[in-house]
Design an enzyme around this catalytic site. Structure first.
Site, mmCIF file in Angstrom:
data_model
loop_
_atom_site.group_PDB
_atom_site.id
_atom_site.type_symbol
_atom_site.label_atom_id
_atom_site.label_comp_id
_atom_site.label_asym_id
_atom_site.label_seq_id
_atom_site.Cartn_x
_atom_site.Cartn_y
_atom_site.Cartn_z
ATOM 1 N N TYR A 67 22.515 26.623 8.159
ATOM 2 C CA TYR A 67 21.177 26.053 8.336
ATOM 3 C C TYR A 67 21.170 25.127 9.541
ATOM 4 O O TYR A 67 21.942 24.172 9.606
ATOM 5 C CB TYR A 67 20.724 25.296 7.098
ATOM 6 C CG TYR A 67 20.369 26.152 5.902
ATOM 7 C CD1 TYR A 67 20.337 27.536 5.973
ATOM 8 C CD2 TYR A 67 20.057 25.569 4.694
ATOM 9 C CE1 TYR A 67 20.006 28.312 4.877
ATOM 10 C CE2 TYR A 67 19.723 26.327 3.591
ATOM 11 C CZ TYR A 67 19.703 27.702 3.684
ATOM 12 O OH TYR A 67 19.369 28.460 2.589
ATOM 13 N N THR A 68 20.291 25.404 10.468
ATOM 14 C CA THR A 68 20.135 24.667 11.725
ATOM 15 C C THR A 68 21.496 24.320 12.339
ATOM 16 O O THR A 68 21.756 23.177 12.715
ATOM 17 C CB THR A 68 19.258 23.410 11.565
ATOM 18 O OG1 THR A 68 19.801 22.562 10.548
ATOM 19 C CG2 THR A 68 17.833 23.762 11.222
#
Length: 165
Positions: A67-68
């Site tokens: 995630y990111t």
């Protein structure tokens, strides 16, 4: 959060699967915590979402190593350290997504990748254990026996308390 907006029922905990682990009925997904991918919530906005969820009684936080570009895990680690509430949370994270596109072992569910991924997640999350460690995506190549044995090793080592597929 505006006063006329309220999250109801987050403190009515349920058992996670067939375990004795109690989690709020709504898990806070943090895929958008961070903007390293060119989109997502800045740290101050993510912190406001995080604290609003906790104040409403939520205790189940979900993230992933991908995630990111890892920024989500890093932020959650900072938030838990800042609030000193790690032991009150049920922290879930995932692995599988290839973090190193030119590395044939940079993703997937092999023991090699899993061990590297869990250590990176523990460092970013600033904790010595993960409550729920998920296989994010089935890779169709790694034998299920290898994946399950590696997950079991992490449980035996105390780095992971529960596993999910």
């Amino acid at each position: 959060m505006p006063e006329n907006t309220r999250l109801e029922g987050l403190a009515q905990y349920h058992l996670l699967g067939r375990s004795g682990l109690r989690v709020s009925p709504l898990c806070l997904g943090t895929m958008t915590f961070g903007n390293a991918a060119g989109w997502g919530a800045a740290e101050n906005v993510a912190f406001d979402l995080f604290t609003t969820y906790l104040e409403a009684g939520g205790n189940f936080i979900d993230t992933a190593d991908g995630y990111t570009a890892g920024e989500s895990e890093h932020m959650i680690g900072n938030f838990m350290r800042r609030l000193q509430n790690r032991d009150r949370l049920v922290l879930a994270t995932k692995f599988t997504v290839n973090q190193f596109p030119n590395d044939p072992n940079g993703g997937g569910n092999s023991r090699k990748r899993m061990m590297e991924a869990v250590h990176t997640s523990l460092r970013r999350l600033q904790t010595d254990y993960i409550d729920l460690y998920w296989v994010h995506v089935w890779d169709t190549m790694t034998p299920v026996e290898e994946t399950m044995a590696a997950l079991n090793t992490l449980v035996q080592q105390g780095k992971v308390r529960y596993i999910g597929l």
